[in-house]
Design an enzyme around this catalytic site. Structure first.
Site, short mmCIF file in Angstrom:
data_model
loop_
_atom_site.label_atom_id
_atom_site.label_comp_id
_atom_site.label_asym_id
_atom_site.label_seq_id
_atom_site.Cartn_x
_atom_site.Cartn_y
_atom_site.Cartn_z
N PRO A 2 53.19 91.83 -2.20
CA PRO A 2 52.48 92.35 -2.98
C PRO A 2 51.99 93.90 -2.82
O PRO A 2 51.39 93.92 -1.69
CB PRO A 2 51.21 91.71 -3.34
N GLU A 3 52.27 94.66 -3.69
CA GLU A 3 51.60 96.18 -3.42
C GLU A 3 50.69 96.35 -4.73
O GLU A 3 50.55 95.47 -5.55
CB GLU A 3 52.55 97.24 -3.19
N HIS A 94 50.72 75.08 1.73
CA HIS A 94 49.80 76.20 1.78
C HIS A 94 48.79 76.52 0.80
O HIS A 94 48.46 77.86 0.62
CB HIS A 94 50.57 77.49 2.21
N ARG A 113 51.90 82.74 4.80
CA ARG A 113 51.64 83.33 6.09
C ARG A 113 50.13 83.64 6.54
O ARG A 113 49.92 84.26 7.40
CB ARG A 113 52.33 84.72 6.15
N ARG A 153 47.36 116.23 7.49
CA ARG A 153 47.78 115.32 8.54
C ARG A 153 49.01 115.77 9.21
O ARG A 153 49.89 116.42 8.50
CB ARG A 153 48.16 114.22 7.76
#
Length: 272
Positions: A2-3, A94, A113, A153
């Site tokens: 998921p982004e 899970h 996870r 940067r």
DNA sequence: CCAGTATCCTGCAGGC
DNA sequence: TGCCTGCAGGATACTG
């Protein structure tokens, strides 16, 4: 994985289901996710509260309550939020937390996870995770705001794009796609790229995210939308996962390189 | 301050 | 066929 677009898709589906619904119980066993979660403790904090309109900040899902306070949820790699018609529907493996709602349905958080999190933020309180987030790539003034930041940067542009404190919401997939669309090599130092090319990159980030949102989120094997449908939407990925295959633009074989322990695929001809 | 790396975790693909 | 290894990767603590 998921982004931003996938989380936005989850948010928009939740927006159809949970506003106005009150939590009547929280079920589950204590589990160590990115942060520890104890459903019993969570129950004391959220039972009796009513969901307001769900929000999203970068990849974080924020579920505020009309009485105050909110849940901060991150899906990590494999997290899912699903809505179920009844609490006795079979449990997916899970499944860590279940919220019983006053209309008989159940909201579930599942995460194989365990890179995700479900965190209670009391009224008026925030969290370092969301406080540190950088620019919103979907904002109107994003292009103008981000170019000077990138210019300052010295790291490879790919690493800078992955840095959530600079721009919030991009991940490995859409970073690779945006760099391809802008024709920029992933390892090029951010500060050495011309302002014009950085502008093009900023617009490429916006375009690729907007297209993915429109498509309902790229669904690879770890994502399903909250209604539990297998939303296998397809976004037109040009480079991600296509190592060794021909570039769709020039036919050159796409190359994979590892940066920050993450695989990045790019076209050695189109990206400079 | 900034950049780079190790770590968490499980499922699954690929190799032998 | 079945086991074993390695990879997938978001955020963060840690090191240089």
């Amino acid at each position: 994985m998921p982004e931003l677009p996938e989380v936005e898709s989850v948010r928009s589906v939740l927006a159809r289901h949970i506003p106005g619904r009150r939590i009547v119980a929280v079920q589950g066993e204590p589990v160590k996710l990115r942060r520890g979660v104890d459903p019993a403790e969570l129950a004391g904090q959220v039972v009796g509260r009513t969901f307001a309109e769900p929000e999203r900040q970068a990849k974080f899902l924020l579920l505020p309550f009309t009485e105050g306070g909110r849940l901060m949820i991150h899906l990590g790699m494999t997290g899912r939020v699903t809505v179920h018609a009844a609490p006795d529907e079979p449990l997916a493996p899970h499944t860590h937390v279940r919220f019983d709602l006053d209309d008989g349905r159940q909201l579930r958080f599942t995460d194989a996870r365990r890179f995700g999190c479900v965190v209670w933020l009391p009224p008026g309180e925030s969290d370092p995770s969301i406080d540190k987030l950088g620019l919103d790539p979907l904002a109107d003034d994003f292009v103008d705001q981000v170019v000077p930041l990138w210019k300052s940067r010295q790291s490879p542009i790919k690493n800078v794009l992955m840095d959530q404190s600079v721009v919030g919401g991009l991940g490995n997939i859409y970073v690779a796609e945006a760099l391809f669309r802008a024709g920029i090599h992933p390892s090029r130092r951010a500060g050495r790229i011309s302002a014009g090319r950085l502008e093009k990159l900023a617009r490429a980030c916006q375009t690729v995210l907007r297209e993915a949102i429109a498509a309902g989120g790229t669904t690879l094997r770890d994502y399903a939308n909250p209604e539990g449908r297998e939303g296998w939407f397809e976004v037109d990925l040009q480079v991600y996962g296509r190592e060794g295959q021909p570039c769709h633009v020039c036919g050159t074989e796409l190359v994979a390189m590892v940066m920050q322990a993450r695989t990045t695929v790019y076209c050695p001809t189109c990206q400079r």
